[in-house]
Design a protein around this motif. Structure first.
Motif, PDB file in Angstrom:
ATOM      1  N   GLU A 540       0.838  -1.204   0.000  1.00 51.76           N
ATOM      2  CA  GLU A 540       0.000   0.000   0.000  1.00 51.76           C
ATOM      3  C   GLU A 540       0.870   1.249   0.000  1.00 51.76           C
ATOM      4  O   GLU A 540       0.586   2.226  -0.715  1.00 51.76           O
ATOM      5  N   LEU A 541       1.942   1.232   0.782  1.00 47.75           N
ATOM      6  CA  LEU A 541       2.852   2.382   0.806  1.00 47.75           C
ATOM      7  C   LEU A 541       3.476   2.634  -0.565  1.00 47.75           C
ATOM      8  O   LEU A 541       3.552   3.780  -1.028  1.00 47.75           O
ATOM      9  N   LEU A 542       3.899   1.573  -1.222  1.00 48.49           N
ATOM     10  CA  LEU A 542       4.523   1.742  -2.529  1.00 48.49           C
ATOM     11  C   LEU A 542       3.520   2.256  -3.549  1.00 48.49           C
ATOM     12  O   LEU A 542       3.853   3.107  -4.395  1.00 48.49           O
ATOM     13  N   SER A 543       2.296   1.783  -3.457  1.00 48.01           N
ATOM     14  CA  SER A 543       1.259   2.256  -4.373  1.00 48.01           C
ATOM     15  C   SER A 543       1.027   3.752  -4.198  1.00 48.01           C
ATOM     16  O   SER A 543       0.896   4.498  -5.183  1.00 48.01           O
ATOM     17  N   ILE A 544       0.990   4.207  -2.954  1.00 48.86           N
ATOM     18  CA  ILE A 544       0.815   5.642  -2.689  1.00 48.86           C
ATOM     19  C   ILE A 544       2.032   6.414  -3.186  1.00 48.86           C
ATOM     20  O   ILE A 544       1.912   7.482  -3.815  1.00 48.86           O
ATOM     21  N   ALA A 545       3.217   5.894  -2.903  1.00 42.58           N
ATOM     22  CA  ALA A 545       4.454   6.588  -3.269  1.00 42.58           C
ATOM     23  C   ALA A 545       4.577   6.774  -4.776  1.00 42.58           C
ATOM     24  O   ALA A 545       5.038   7.824  -5.254  1.00 42.58           O
ATOM     25  N   ARG A 546       4.174   5.762  -5.529  1.00 43.27           N
ATOM     26  CA  ARG A 546       4.276   5.858  -6.990  1.00 43.27           C
ATOM     27  C   ARG A 546       3.390   6.962  -7.549  1.00 43.27           C
ATOM     28  O   ARG A 546       3.702   7.564  -8.583  1.00 43.27           O
ATOM     29  N   MET A 548       2.517   9.804  -5.969  1.00 42.69           N
ATOM     30  CA  MET A 548       2.800  11.137  -5.436  1.00 42.69           C
ATOM     31  C   MET A 548       3.358  12.042  -6.539  1.00 42.69           C
ATOM     32  O   MET A 548       4.078  11.573  -7.434  1.00 42.69           O
ATOM     33  N   PRO A 549       3.045  13.344  -6.511  1.00 37.99           N
ATOM     34  CA  PRO A 549       3.560  14.283  -7.525  1.00 37.99           C
ATOM     35  C   PRO A 549       5.090  14.275  -7.548  1.00 37.99           C
ATOM     36  O   PRO A 549       5.732  14.310  -6.500  1.00 37.99           O
ATOM     37  N   ASP A 550       5.627  14.211  -8.744  1.00 37.74           N
ATOM     38  CA  ASP A 550       7.077  14.221  -8.932  1.00 37.74           C
ATOM     39  C   ASP A 550       7.786  13.138  -8.111  1.00 37.74           C
ATOM     40  O   ASP A 550       8.901  13.325  -7.600  1.00 37.74           O
ATOM     41  N   GLY A 555       6.492   4.567 -11.254  1.00 30.89           N
ATOM     42  CA  GLY A 555       6.717   3.432 -12.140  1.00 30.89           C
ATOM     43  C   GLY A 555       7.557   2.316 -11.551  1.00 30.89           C
ATOM     44  O   GLY A 555       7.811   1.306 -12.223  1.00 30.89           O
ATOM     45  N   ALA A 556       7.988   2.471 -10.305  1.00 27.22           N
ATOM     46  CA  ALA A 556       8.838   1.449  -9.686  1.00 27.22           C
ATOM     47  C   ALA A 556       8.007   0.239  -9.271  1.00 27.22           C
ATOM     48  O   ALA A 556       6.905   0.379  -8.731  1.00 27.22           O
ATOM     49  N   SER A 557       8.531  -0.939  -9.528  1.00 27.31           N
ATOM     50  CA  SER A 557       7.885  -2.173  -9.080  1.00 27.31           C
ATOM     51  C   SER A 557       8.457  -2.572  -7.725  1.00 27.31           C
ATOM     52  O   SER A 557       9.431  -1.975  -7.239  1.00 27.31           O
ATOM     53  N   ALA A 558       7.858  -3.589  -7.118  1.00 29.03           N
ATOM     54  CA  ALA A 558       8.342  -4.060  -5.818  1.00 29.03           C
ATOM     55  C   ALA A 558       9.790  -4.512  -5.893  1.00 29.03           C
ATOM     56  O   ALA A 558      10.558  -4.357  -4.935  1.00 29.03           O
ATOM     57  N   GLU A 559      10.189  -5.053  -7.049  1.00 28.55           N
ATOM     58  CA  GLU A 559      11.555  -5.530  -7.210  1.00 28.55           C
ATOM     59  C   GLU A 559      12.542  -4.389  -7.443  1.00 28.55           C
ATOM     60  O   GLU A 559      13.756  -4.584  -7.324  1.00 28.55           O
ATOM     61  N   ASP A 560      12.040  -3.202  -7.740  1.00 30.17           N
ATOM     62  CA  ASP A 560      12.913  -2.067  -8.048  1.00 30.17           C
ATOM     63  C   ASP A 560      13.319  -1.288  -6.804  1.00 30.17           C
ATOM     64  O   ASP A 560      14.177  -0.400  -6.890  1.00 30.17           O
ATOM     65  N   VAL A 561      12.681  -1.589  -5.679  1.00 32.03           N
ATOM     66  CA  VAL A 561      12.911  -0.752  -4.499  1.00 32.03           C
ATOM     67  C   VAL A 561      13.426  -1.587  -3.334  1.00 32.03           C
ATOM     68  O   VAL A 561      13.302  -2.806  -3.302  1.00 32.03           O
ATOM     69  N   GLU A 562      14.005  -0.865  -2.371  1.00 32.47           N
ATOM     70  CA  GLU A 562      14.424  -1.487  -1.112  1.00 32.47           C
ATOM     71  C   GLU A 562      13.961  -0.614   0.047  1.00 32.47           C
ATOM     72  O   GLU A 562      13.793   0.600  -0.090  1.00 32.47           O
ATOM     73  N   LYS A 587      -1.256  11.335   2.041  1.00 39.23           N
ATOM     74  CA  LYS A 587      -2.646  10.885   1.972  1.00 39.23           C
ATOM     75  C   LYS A 587      -3.423  11.218   3.249  1.00 39.23           C
ATOM     76  O   LYS A 587      -4.569  10.806   3.407  1.00 39.23           O
ATOM     77  N   GLY A 588      -2.758  11.934   4.155  1.00 34.31           N
ATOM     78  CA  GLY A 588      -3.416  12.285   5.401  1.00 34.31           C
ATOM     79  C   GLY A 588      -3.652  11.087   6.304  1.00 34.31           C
ATOM     80  O   GLY A 588      -4.594  11.071   7.096  1.00 34.31           O
TER      81      GLY A 588
END
Length: 751
Positions: A540-546, A548-550, A555-562, A587-588
């Motif tokens: 859920e956090l990654l979905s929100i982060a993707r 976010m403005p700028d 576009g990052a997938s789960a495998e693209d991040v740490e 997201k408040g």
């Protein structure tokens, strides 16, 4: 609660596999950890159990007048005045009860085992209750009893598969009798193991807090708060919302807390009858009056050619049970799956005695069956002149012949190799009595260990706050195994948080459901649920982060991040990162919460899942006195992914120590004329002490297994003890040339 599918974890700074000190350690060493008998309550009453003095018969009369006359005594509950309960129709069984009719305290005048609770004295102080308990005058009519397994061996019967999921021995394969006749080398031997008792440091206790509305908060020594809750509601006809069970800390259990014990029943009965809060604590002597590792008798036959290749295996076992339940263990099945052999016959029977039903005790079944198999394998090695380690490798099983299934993973050969190298096995002189150190005989022995790698359904909830703190919970237990710490590590690993920022809560029936803590399945079961709940938050956090403005993570997938130090970043790009707190604020959100239910995956059914070990032992035997000292142990374990090496090592060391006790010390002795255990105290029930324990080395062999559970962890609680007693017995034979086939190996048997 939602069911969340497991997803790939992605790359992150890992917490799993790093030695981590217990997160609950400070509470324990400073005395802040409270156990079942330590929770305070206003206007608390104390109950003391009166135990039966005969093994079988009936109560002729009970006179409680002198007890009731003691100042402070409120009531004496007996079968004559106890309240009527729904349970007394024999309809209710707890989650861990075997087939049969569970023991019902104070049901009637019948006595069915020595030490049976026959009265509960309740007083305003423990001292008054204890004093008054000695004044209850009970007269008995004794009937003929039998507590000797050998006397009932011919009456043993094959138990039926019951609700407890007992796996009966597989059908014979090949023709073991014919193969034994044709075999060039035969080993035929009888082995015996005694009754043993759990003896955890914390004695069984229950504190029942009853409020004005009749709701109960119960602090119980248990390996499963939900099992206790279900038991109380089922026995006393209460609604689930009326009963809350808590057990935040348990001072050891080893299986003794899997079933609700009679102090729970008596405490709740007294609280309901008197409409007061009540505490009941069993004495050390009463800890010998319920459950034990059953005595067993074995006949084993191995047939082989001159090279040591197994041609036939026959393993027959008779184990004890009570007259009111069929307690059964998986004892002989290991002899059909441990080694490659095409002709195998296995048989398991139980004999009913006038005792309380035996109870699961660390690595139940395997501890006994593998001891016999591995001792017989050593006998075969000596008979063929083949090195004991080489013999096992020669007969290595690449698949489970009991089921025809492949193993999900099996790094046993690596256990053999690494354990032998660490121990220096290649320097062993194979001839018995050939190795000495001063005036003592030196013996080297080894054995293999096996245990099931199991996973049960479990649930967990995770709540991440905007301040970076993660709260995770499940109604599991921590019986000293390090569950608090393991779950904290798993949760921290998923989100890349510091251990200090994660809090795991357990031991409360109001939390998400979890299985009993036993069988080495807690990490695989509850740990998988914790992992999935935290992954749901991460996703859920990654979905929100993707979004976010700028966003640097667009576009990052789960495998693209740490995930590391409260941040999520593109792999290897610290500048392309976001704070978890900033993601939530965008997201408040003050918090993110996910609850999950996990179940074992269907692919597991296609495999046999085992944990394996190789145990190497050095003993010194005093030639004049026959005393045995275990000087060195190397235990090499293939247990999948190790969550916390520090705690896992302690688990194995503890298992090895218990194996030393099993081999050399432990035996609950019975006076069969009286039908009761005689050494029912820690002064006379012999266990290893510091002076008995020397060097113990633990090796964790690398093993990858993506079948057993999402974590790849197999569990360490049980495997540490399996095979240890056999390795010690084998070493004693190597030292002395004498084979002792009856545990424990005491000096009188050696000389």
């Amino acid at each position: 609660m939602s069911t969340v599918q497991n997803k790939q974890q992605g790359k992150q700074q890992g917490r799993i596999g790093k030695a981590t000190s217990r997160v609950d350690g400070k509470l324990k060493v400073t005395g802040q950890a409270r156990y079942a008998a330590e929770f305070p309550a206003e206007d608390l009453l104390y109950g003391v159990v009166v135990s039966s003095g005969i093994a079988r018969g009936s109560i002729s009369s009970i006179d409680t007048a002198r007890a009731l006359a003691v100042p402070g005594v409120i009531h004496v509950l007996t079968h004559e005045n106890r309240p009527s309960l729904p349970w007394f129709d024999r309809s209710y069984q707890d989650d861990d009860s075997p087939s049969g009719s569970p023991f019902r305290p104070l049901y009637d005048a019948s006595i069915i085992f020595s030490g049976q609770p026959v009265a509960l004295v309740v007083a305003s102080s423990f001292e008054a209750a204890r004093h008054a308990s000695a004044l209850v005058d009970i007269r008995y009519k004794a009937d003929k009893h039998q507590t000797d397994l050998d006397a009932e061996r011919d009456a043993a019967y094959a138990p039926k598969q019951g609700k407890d999921g007992f796996e009966p021995p597989p059908k014979p394969r090949g023709d073991a009798d014919a193969a034994l006749k044709k075999a060039e080398i035969n080993v035929l031997a009888d082995y015996a193991t005694p009754v043993e008792h759990h003896n955890p440091m914390e004695m069984h206790a229950t504190t029942v807090l009853r409020d004005v509305d009749g709701n109960l908060t119960i602090y119980d020594k248990t390996q499963g708060v939900l099992n206790t809750q279900q038991y109380v509601t089922g026995v006393f006809g209460l609604k689930q919302e009326q009963v809350r069970v808590r057990s935040p800390f348990v001072g050891g259990a080893f299986g003794s807390g899997l079933r609700p014990q009679y102090q729970l029943f008596l405490a709740v009965m007294a609280a309901q009858e008197l409409k007061r809060s009540v505490r009941v604590v069993l004495t050390r002597q009463q800890m010998f009056s319920f459950g034990h590792r059953p005595a067993t008798r074995h006949q084993i036959a191995l047939g082989a050619d001159k090279s040591g290749k197994l041609l036939a295996i026959k393993h027959q076992t008779v184990s004890e049970t009570s007259r009111f339940e069929d307690y059964i263990e998986v004892v002989v099945n290991w002899s059909g799956s441990a080694y490659q052999c095409d002709n195998v016959t296995l048989d398991y029977k139980v004999a009913a005695l006038d005792v309380y039903t035996p109870l699961d005790m660390r690595a139940p079944g395997a501890t006994l069956g593998v001891y016999v198999l591995e001792s017989a394998m050593d006998e075969l090695a000596h008979a063929t002149g083949v090195d004991p380690l080489a013999l096992r490798i020669l007969n290595y099983a690449e698949q489970d012949q009991n089921t025809g299934k492949p193993f999900s993973s099996k790094e046993l050969k690596a256990c053999y190799e690494q354990g032998a190298a660490k121990f220096g096995w290649d320097k062993r002189n194979p001839a018995p009595r050939s190795m000495r150190r001063g005036k003592t005989l030196v013996g080297w022995g080894m054995a293999t260990g096996f245990w099931d790698a199991m996973q049960q359904p479990a649930s967990a909830k995770a709540v991440l706050s905007v301040d970076g703190k993660l709260q995770v919970s499940s109604a599991t237990a921590d019986i000293g195994t390090g569950t608090y710490t393991a779950m904290t590590i798993i949760a921290a690993d998923v989100l890349g948080l510091a251990i200090e920022d994660v809090n795991f809560t357990l031991g409360d029936s109001s939390l998400p459901q979890a299985p009993l803590e036993g069988g080495s399945w807690t990490v695989s079961s509850v740990g998988s649920a914790v992992k999935m709940a935290c992954e749901a938050i991460r996703d859920e956090l990654l979905s929100i982060a993707r979004a976010m403005p700028d966003s640097p993570l667009a576009g990052a997938s789960a495998e693209d991040v740490e995930w590391t130090e409260g941040r999520v970043q593109r792999v290897g790009q610290p500048a392309a990162s976001l704070e978890i707190a900033d993601i939530m604020r965008s997201k408040g959100l003050h918090s993110i919460e996910h609850a999950v239910d996990q179940k074992p995956e269907s692919k597991q059914k296609k495999y046999t899942m085992h944990t394996h070990s190789a145990v190497f032992v050095e003993v010194e035997v005093d030639e004049d006195f026959g005393t045995v000292a275990v000087k060195r142990v190397v235990s090499a374990i293939a247990g999948g992914r190790v969550i916390n090496p520090k705690a896992a090592r302690s688990q194995i060391i503890g298992g090895v120590v218990w194996g030393i006790g099993m081999a050399l010390h432990e035996e609950t002795m019975a006076d069969h004329a009286m039908g009761r255990f005689m050494n029912h105290s820690l002064a006379e029930y012999h266990i290893p002490v510091n002076a008995d324990i020397h060097d113990i080395d633990v090796i964790f062999v690398e093993e990858h297994d993506d079948i057993v559970n999402p974590l790849g962890a197999k569990g360490m609680g049980e495997i540490g003890i399996v095979g240890v007693a056999a390795a010690i017995g084998n070493a004693v034979f190597h030292a002395t040339g004498k084979r002792v086939r009856e545990l424990p190996i005491t000096l009188d048997k050696v000389i």
